[in-house]
Write a protein that holds these residues in place. Structure first.
Motif, PDB file in Angstrom:
ATOM      1  N   PRO A 115       0.825  -1.206   0.000  1.00  0.00           N
ATOM      2  CA  PRO A 115       0.000   0.000   0.000  1.00  0.00           C
ATOM      3  C   PRO A 115       0.865   1.264   0.000  1.00  0.00           C
ATOM      4  O   PRO A 115       2.037   1.242   0.396  1.00  0.00           O
ATOM      5  N   ARG A 116       0.262   2.376  -0.435  1.00  0.00           N
ATOM      6  CA  ARG A 116       0.972   3.653  -0.420  1.00  0.00           C
ATOM      7  C   ARG A 116       0.237   4.621   0.509  1.00  0.00           C
ATOM      8  O   ARG A 116       0.478   4.643   1.699  1.00  0.00           O
ATOM      9  N   GLN A 117      -0.702   5.407  -0.038  1.00  0.00           N
ATOM     10  CA  GLN A 117      -1.381   6.386   0.803  1.00  0.00           C
ATOM     11  C   GLN A 117      -2.586   5.798   1.550  1.00  0.00           C
ATOM     12  O   GLN A 117      -3.203   6.464   2.367  1.00  0.00           O
ATOM     13  N   GLU A 118      -2.917   4.514   1.286  1.00  0.00           N
ATOM     14  CA  GLU A 118      -4.102   3.921   1.895  1.00  0.00           C
ATOM     15  C   GLU A 118      -3.960   3.813   3.413  1.00  0.00           C
ATOM     16  O   GLU A 118      -2.877   3.590   3.937  1.00  0.00           O
ATOM     17  N   THR A 119      -5.081   3.965   4.097  1.00  0.00           N
ATOM     18  CA  THR A 119      -5.087   3.856   5.553  1.00  0.00           C
ATOM     19  C   THR A 119      -5.884   2.650   6.033  1.00  0.00           C
ATOM     20  O   THR A 119      -5.847   2.318   7.216  1.00  0.00           O
ATOM     21  N   VAL A 120      -6.619   2.011   5.153  1.00  0.00           N
ATOM     22  CA  VAL A 120      -7.359   0.794   5.468  1.00  0.00           C
ATOM     23  C   VAL A 120      -7.236  -0.127   4.256  1.00  0.00           C
ATOM     24  O   VAL A 120      -7.257   0.334   3.111  1.00  0.00           O
ATOM     25  N   LEU A 121      -7.114  -1.422   4.497  1.00  0.00           N
ATOM     26  CA  LEU A 121      -6.968  -2.381   3.413  1.00  0.00           C
ATOM     27  C   LEU A 121      -7.949  -3.531   3.626  1.00  0.00           C
ATOM     28  O   LEU A 121      -7.987  -4.141   4.685  1.00  0.00           O
ATOM     29  N   LEU A 122      -8.786  -3.789   2.617  1.00  0.00           N
ATOM     30  CA  LEU A 122      -9.590  -5.002   2.601  1.00  0.00           C
ATOM     31  C   LEU A 122      -8.663  -6.117   2.129  1.00  0.00           C
ATOM     32  O   LEU A 122      -8.276  -6.157   0.963  1.00  0.00           O
ATOM     33  N   LEU A 123      -8.309  -7.003   3.023  1.00  0.00           N
ATOM     34  CA  LEU A 123      -7.259  -7.973   2.732  1.00  0.00           C
ATOM     35  C   LEU A 123      -7.815  -9.234   2.063  1.00  0.00           C
ATOM     36  O   LEU A 123      -7.209  -9.763   1.123  1.00  0.00           O
ATOM     37  N   ALA A 124      -8.947  -9.721   2.549  1.00  0.00           N
ATOM     38  CA  ALA A 124      -9.491 -10.965   2.001  1.00  0.00           C
ATOM     39  C   ALA A 124     -10.943 -11.094   2.427  1.00  0.00           C
ATOM     40  O   ALA A 124     -11.420 -10.360   3.303  1.00  0.00           O
ATOM     41  N   ALA A 263      -8.791   6.153  -5.477  1.00  0.00           N
ATOM     42  CA  ALA A 263      -8.352   6.638  -4.161  1.00  0.00           C
ATOM     43  C   ALA A 263      -9.528   6.835  -3.214  1.00  0.00           C
ATOM     44  O   ALA A 263      -9.348   6.830  -1.996  1.00  0.00           O
ATOM     45  N   THR A 264     -10.742   7.005  -3.743  1.00  0.00           N
ATOM     46  CA  THR A 264     -11.917   7.148  -2.879  1.00  0.00           C
ATOM     47  C   THR A 264     -12.445   5.811  -2.400  1.00  0.00           C
ATOM     48  O   THR A 264     -13.365   5.752  -1.582  1.00  0.00           O
ATOM     49  N   GLY A 265     -11.881   4.708  -2.918  1.00  0.00           N
ATOM     50  CA  GLY A 265     -12.369   3.394  -2.553  1.00  0.00           C
ATOM     51  C   GLY A 265     -13.354   2.809  -3.536  1.00  0.00           C
ATOM     52  O   GLY A 265     -13.890   1.726  -3.308  1.00  0.00           O
ATOM     53  N   TYR A 266     -13.613   3.525  -4.658  1.00  0.00           N
ATOM     54  CA  TYR A 266     -14.536   3.009  -5.672  1.00  0.00           C
ATOM     55  C   TYR A 266     -13.736   2.144  -6.646  1.00  0.00           C
ATOM     56  O   TYR A 266     -12.902   2.646  -7.388  1.00  0.00           O
ATOM     57  N   THR A 267     -13.994   0.847  -6.636  1.00  0.00           N
ATOM     58  CA  THR A 267     -13.352  -0.080  -7.566  1.00  0.00           C
ATOM     59  C   THR A 267     -14.328  -0.363  -8.695  1.00  0.00           C
ATOM     60  O   THR A 267     -15.435  -0.834  -8.455  1.00  0.00           O
ATOM     61  N   TYR A 268     -13.930  -0.077  -9.918  1.00  0.00           N
ATOM     62  CA  TYR A 268     -14.888  -0.138 -11.011  1.00  0.00           C
ATOM     63  C   TYR A 268     -14.619  -1.292 -11.974  1.00  0.00           C
ATOM     64  O   TYR A 268     -13.489  -1.738 -12.154  1.00  0.00           O
ATOM     65  N   LEU A 269     -15.706  -1.742 -12.594  1.00  0.00           N
ATOM     66  CA  LEU A 269     -15.615  -2.707 -13.683  1.00  0.00           C
ATOM     67  C   LEU A 269     -15.370  -1.985 -15.002  1.00  0.00           C
ATOM     68  O   LEU A 269     -14.598  -2.440 -15.844  1.00  0.00           O
ATOM     69  N   THR A 270     -16.050  -0.854 -15.195  1.00  0.00           N
ATOM     70  CA  THR A 270     -15.848  -0.031 -16.380  1.00  0.00           C
ATOM     71  C   THR A 270     -16.079   1.423 -15.995  1.00  0.00           C
ATOM     72  O   THR A 270     -16.771   1.710 -15.015  1.00  0.00           O
ATOM     73  N   VAL A 271     -15.481   2.344 -16.756  1.00  0.00           N
ATOM     74  CA  VAL A 271     -15.501   3.753 -16.380  1.00  0.00           C
ATOM     75  C   VAL A 271     -15.504   4.616 -17.632  1.00  0.00           C
ATOM     76  O   VAL A 271     -15.025   4.207 -18.697  1.00  0.00           O
ATOM     77  N   MET A 375       0.285  -3.211 -12.318  1.00  0.00           N
ATOM     78  CA  MET A 375       0.455  -2.081 -13.238  1.00  0.00           C
ATOM     79  C   MET A 375      -0.468  -0.929 -12.863  1.00  0.00           C
ATOM     80  O   MET A 375      -0.061   0.249 -12.906  1.00  0.00           O
ATOM     81  N   ALA A 376      -1.714  -1.244 -12.495  1.00  0.00           N
ATOM     82  CA  ALA A 376      -2.643  -0.184 -12.104  1.00  0.00           C
ATOM     83  C   ALA A 376      -2.215   0.469 -10.795  1.00  0.00           C
ATOM     84  O   ALA A 376      -2.247   1.695 -10.655  1.00  0.00           O
ATOM     85  N   ALA A 377      -1.795  -0.346  -9.822  1.00  0.00           N
ATOM     86  CA  ALA A 377      -1.457   0.183  -8.497  1.00  0.00           C
ATOM     87  C   ALA A 377      -0.181   1.014  -8.517  1.00  0.00           C
ATOM     88  O   ALA A 377      -0.078   2.035  -7.833  1.00  0.00           O
ATOM     89  N   ARG A 378       0.805   0.581  -9.325  1.00  0.00           N
ATOM     90  CA  ARG A 378       2.101   1.276  -9.325  1.00  0.00           C
ATOM     91  C   ARG A 378       2.308   2.155 -10.553  1.00  0.00           C
ATOM     92  O   ARG A 378       3.393   2.715 -10.746  1.00  0.00           O
ATOM     93  N   ALA A 379       1.262   2.269 -11.361  1.00  0.00           N
ATOM     94  CA  ALA A 379       1.251   3.218 -12.476  1.00  0.00           C
ATOM     95  C   ALA A 379       2.422   3.018 -13.437  1.00  0.00           C
ATOM     96  O   ALA A 379       3.150   3.951 -13.762  1.00  0.00           O
ATOM     97  N   PHE A 380       2.616   1.769 -13.874  1.00  0.00           N
ATOM     98  CA  PHE A 380       3.597   1.510 -14.926  1.00  0.00           C
ATOM     99  C   PHE A 380       2.942   0.636 -15.985  1.00  0.00           C
ATOM    100  O   PHE A 380       1.886   0.034 -15.766  1.00  0.00           O
ATOM    101  N   GLY A 449      -4.791   3.689 -12.071  1.00  0.00           N
ATOM    102  CA  GLY A 449      -3.574   4.125 -12.738  1.00  0.00           C
ATOM    103  C   GLY A 449      -3.810   5.244 -13.733  1.00  0.00           C
ATOM    104  O   GLY A 449      -4.916   5.750 -13.876  1.00  0.00           O
ATOM    105  N   PRO A 450      -2.789   5.669 -14.459  1.00  0.00           N
ATOM    106  CA  PRO A 450      -2.931   6.759 -15.426  1.00  0.00           C
ATOM    107  C   PRO A 450      -3.843   6.423 -16.598  1.00  0.00           C
ATOM    108  O   PRO A 450      -4.454   7.317 -17.190  1.00  0.00           O
ATOM    109  N   ALA A 451      -3.950   5.130 -16.961  1.00  0.00           N
ATOM    110  CA  ALA A 451      -4.695   4.755 -18.166  1.00  0.00           C
ATOM    111  C   ALA A 451      -6.134   4.330 -17.896  1.00  0.00           C
ATOM    112  O   ALA A 451      -6.930   4.220 -18.824  1.00  0.00           O
ATOM    113  N   GLY A 452      -6.485   4.056 -16.658  1.00  0.00           N
ATOM    114  CA  GLY A 452      -7.866   3.710 -16.336  1.00  0.00           C
ATOM    115  C   GLY A 452      -8.154   2.230 -16.288  1.00  0.00           C
ATOM    116  O   GLY A 452      -8.969   1.781 -15.492  1.00  0.00           O
TER     117      GLY A 452
END
Length: 461
Positions: A115-124, A263-271, A375-380, A449-452
């Motif tokens: 994790p980086r800036q996260e303060t809570v993690l849903l682990l499993a 970063a708001t906690g919204y995990t999307y299928l499509t955007v 790739m999404a989490a570390r933006a590469f 990440g940068p690409a969505g």
């Protein structure tokens, strides 16, 4: 023992299992039904309320006995946060989940991306599938802490953001909430209670929702609802564009609109997004979007279920900068369904070329999913990870014994059809899809990440 990756799962043996997260963390659990919401205070297990029917917390170890859970419970989500709430998880050792079967045998381990800036993690999560129970690795972070949890699980968070010395008497809890400890040096005092109000509703003072849903109804698309998380991301991005005096997916701060969403906690299928300057009112903004084909297609897209809009006036120019966001959240089963659709489309292309279909390989799938998530989490975006690993390294680490490995990656595409079409229009990617020697396949995808959106197609023979 299984080494899990995000999205990976395994069946659990009968009886109770224990999950342990050693280190400077608080472990907690949320007990929900198929709707994904807690029923009340008793469904939240944490350090000051360490037990519920079928679940008990002792220090860093949570013991779950699925048959003894309350009636209707189908999921237990394991949450980890810093023992000191003022410390981001990125400053601590990476949390690692250890899963133990009855008798003390370790059956799984999960180390999520750091994790980086996260303060809570849903682990499993431990969830029921038919008459049996399974464990799924998650690794989903919330930069806004328990407020993000509140929106997704129906838990109301009341926070006193000012650290204070240890009080001489316990602070009074919110009515109906489990009592919180009187002593937590330098920690933020937080009180939780269940709520029945919609957890993600967002106000609509300008009538944006009515304008949008009227246009969607005319196009035969289902209505959308406003989402507070998307609204937070839209406001941040509109402000970033106004400060820079220009439109763009990435702000002057180097953060993309998709990173603001996750970063708001919204995990999307499509955007989807509209980034516009000029209109003065929501009515003008919607009219603008309906005038041209691509913006109109986004507004009408039937797959979207949530939306938000924000606008900020630019400093020097005085122009209004608009960000509208459209999304569909990632639901249980979406990972497997989307991967299956990519496999089906890939095999259709192979069938047209007279080639045999590829079989799904779990190890390749786990490696592909982990890489898309990384790739999404570390933006590469590269076939070579920041640590220098190659596709065959990642496949072997996931347990694959394939003799030959090939990989296609892509970013930015919004659907399985779009990504497979893109690969088929690229000679190198097309060659992998139509390679006669390949016999197996695994698929991964992740938003952010940068690409969505980041896609990985891993082949083996």
């Amino acid at each position: 023992m299984s080494e899990l990756v995000p999205g990976g799962n395994l069946p659990l043996p009968g009886g109770s299992v224990t999950v342990r997260v050693p280190g400077p963390f608080d472990v907690s659990a949320l007990i929900t039904d198929d709707g994904g919401k807690v029923r009340g205070d008793a469904d939240f297990v944490f350090y000051n309320q360490p037990s519920a029917p079928g679940a008990r917390l002792h220090g860093d170890t949570l013991t779950v006995d699925p048959p003894r859970l309350r009636h209707g419970a189908t999921r237990i989500t394991v949450v980890v946060s810093p023992a000191d709430p003022g410390t981001p998880l990125g400053r601590l050792p990476a949390p690692t989940l250890h899963v133990t079967a009855p008798g003390g045998r370790t059956i799984a381990r999960f180390a999520p991306p750091r994790p980086r800036q996260e303060t809570v993690l849903l682990l499993a999560e431990i969830y029921r599938r038919g008459d049996s129970w399974k464990l799924r690795a998650l690794g989903q972070g919330y930069a806004d802490g328990l407020a993000g949890i509140a929106r997704d699980f129906g838990v109301d968070v009341v926070e006193d953001a000012t650290p204070s010395p240890v009080p001489s008497a316990p602070a009074p809890p919110v009515a109906g909430a489990p009592p919180m400890p009187a002593v937590r040096p330098t920690a933020t005092m937080q009180t939780l209670s269940a709520v029945t109000a919609p957890p993600v509703a967002s106000p609509d003072p300008d009538g944006f929702l009515g304008l949008v849903n009227s246009a969607r109804t005319n196009a035969g698309s289902p209505p959308v609802v406003l989402d507070a998380r998307l609204a937070t991301a839209a406001r941040a991005h509109a402000a970033a564009m106004a400060a820079a005096g220009r439109l763009g997916v990435e702000g002057r701060d180097g953060v993309s609109v998709y990173q603001r969403i996750t970063a708001t906690g919204y995990t999307y299928l499509t955007v989807g997004e509209h980034l516009v300057s000029g209109p003065r009112t929501p009515a003008e903004f919607v009219a603008y979007c309906l005038r041209t084909e691509q913006p109109r297609h986004t507004l009408h897209e039937p797959a979207f279920t949530h939306a938000a809009v924000a606008y900020v006036r630019g400093g020097r120019s005085g122009d209004m900068y608009w960000t509208a966001l459209w999304a569909r959240p990632l639901a249980p089963g979406d990972l497997s369904r989307t991967a299956a659709e990519v496999v089906d489309l890939t095999n259709r292309e192979r069938a047209r070329a007279g080639l045999r279909a590829l079989a799904v390989d779990p190890a390749l799938g786990n490696a592909a999913q982990a890489y898309s998530t990384d790739m999404a989490a570390r933006a590469f975006y590269s076939h070579t990870s920041p640590e220098g690993t190659q596709p065959w390294d990642r496949a072997a680490a996931a347990g694959s014994r394939m003799r030959a490995i090939g990989e296609n990656i892509a970013c930015g595409q919004r659907s399985p059809a779009e990504v497979v079409e893109g690969w088929m229009n690229s000679p190198g990617h097309r060659a992998n899809i139509l390679k006669r020697d390949f016999t197996h396949i695994g698929i991964g995808f992740a938003g952010g990440g940068p690409a969505g959106m980041y896609w990985t197609q891993l082949f083996g023979a």
